[in-house]
Design a protein around this motif. Sequence first.
Motif, mmCIF file in Angstrom:
data_model
loop_
_atom_site.group_PDB
_atom_site.id
_atom_site.type_symbol
_atom_site.label_atom_id
_atom_site.label_comp_id
_atom_site.label_asym_id
_atom_site.label_seq_id
_atom_site.Cartn_x
_atom_site.Cartn_y
_atom_site.Cartn_z
ATOM 1 N N LEU A 37 -1.252 6.565 -9.759
ATOM 2 C CA LEU A 37 -1.835 5.403 -9.079
ATOM 3 C C LEU A 37 -2.028 4.255 -10.064
ATOM 4 C CD1 LEU A 37 -4.544 6.899 -6.670
ATOM 5 C CD2 LEU A 37 -2.063 6.746 -6.385
ATOM 6 N N SER A 72 0.812 -1.223 0.000
ATOM 7 C CA SER A 72 0.000 0.000 0.000
ATOM 8 C C SER A 72 0.837 1.260 0.000
ATOM 9 C CB SER A 72 -0.942 0.008 1.213
ATOM 10 O OG SER A 72 -0.195 0.021 2.426
ATOM 11 N N MET A 78 -10.857 -0.693 1.767
ATOM 12 C CA MET A 78 -10.693 -1.636 0.670
ATOM 13 C C MET A 78 -11.187 -3.015 1.076
ATOM 14 S SD MET A 78 -7.091 -2.529 -1.190
ATOM 15 C CE MET A 78 -6.877 -3.930 -2.285
ATOM 16 N N TYR A 88 -1.340 -0.732 -6.756
ATOM 17 C CA TYR A 88 -2.721 -1.194 -6.911
ATOM 18 C C TYR A 88 -3.231 -1.066 -8.343
ATOM 19 C CZ TYR A 88 -3.405 -1.330 -1.806
ATOM 20 O OH TYR A 88 -3.341 -1.623 -0.464
ATOM 21 N N TYR A 112 -7.106 -1.650 -9.883
ATOM 22 C CA TYR A 112 -7.931 -0.592 -10.467
ATOM 23 C C TYR A 112 -8.293 -0.885 -11.932
ATOM 24 C CZ TYR A 112 -6.730 2.573 -6.562
ATOM 25 O OH TYR A 112 -6.578 3.159 -5.329
ATOM 26 N N ASP A 145 -2.934 4.247 -3.058
ATOM 27 C CA ASP A 145 -4.351 4.589 -3.200
ATOM 28 C C ASP A 145 -4.678 6.031 -2.823
ATOM 29 O OD1 ASP A 145 -3.973 4.481 -0.479
ATOM 30 O OD2 ASP A 145 -5.439 2.891 -0.101
ATOM 31 N N ILE A 198 -9.949 5.449 -3.704
ATOM 32 C CA ILE A 198 -8.915 6.425 -4.021
ATOM 33 C C ILE A 198 -9.149 7.592 -3.077
ATOM 34 C CG2 ILE A 198 -8.065 8.105 -5.699
ATOM 35 C CD1 ILE A 198 -8.709 6.143 -7.903
#
Length: 246
Positions: free
Chosen positions: A187, A34, A124, A40, A44, A161, A133
């Motif tokens: 991101l 993270s 999440m 991520y 996404y 994120d 986000i």
Amino acid sequence: MASWKDLWPVPAALIIFCAAALVGLPLYMHMQVSGTTGAYAPLYLYEHSPYDTIAVEAHYEPGAAPSDNALAGLREMLEKYTGKRVEVSVYGDLPKGVVNGPITEDNVGDIGEGILENYSKVQMGWAGGTIPIYIIYVNATGPAATGGENDTVVGISYRADSFFILKNYVDSEGLEKAVLIHETGHLFGLEHDDDPNCVMSTVMLENKSWESGGGPPTDFCANHQKELADRRQDLFYNARRAITYN
């Protein structure tokens, strides 16, 4: 011959182990990745990702409220390039002066973590569903820009994120929309681009070279559009690129 009563601890232990793995492995992965911007991106973008909803959560302090039109532009971009459902929520819940002092590369992670720990709403999902986000709108001084003494950092992406928007440097809805899409591009794993007509251009964000051309670009260049399309089809795009670069 061993009876069922003698053997029952074995399946029981397996069940406990599997249950712990289902909870512990996602937690471990979340904690490990993270903090890395772009980590991520597969969640996404990949079209078969278990995360079918992106929850954009914007938090702001007094005097740093986001533009509704700029956030609408971000929503449109997310829907276009991810194909996922997008929800946008805005909260004016940060206290004035929530950032006490300049934001630097050394402290941005701690500042962001402290804010999200106290104010984030959506979490999440462990195995799918919603992925957030987080956008933190503040009035603060950011790290030094790379282009020159008159350049200004307007957005700071600092983990997988979330990112900051330094609202005190945003003087138009067009610039805010561009910065939102630019930081979200990070991101998604996108890097900076030298094309001044690309929203990922550092020149555009730092010294506003676009001012004579009618406003900042708010879309990705052809190369980045292709990368986003490839990422939607390839779950292991990040890993393949890392191997290629190394």
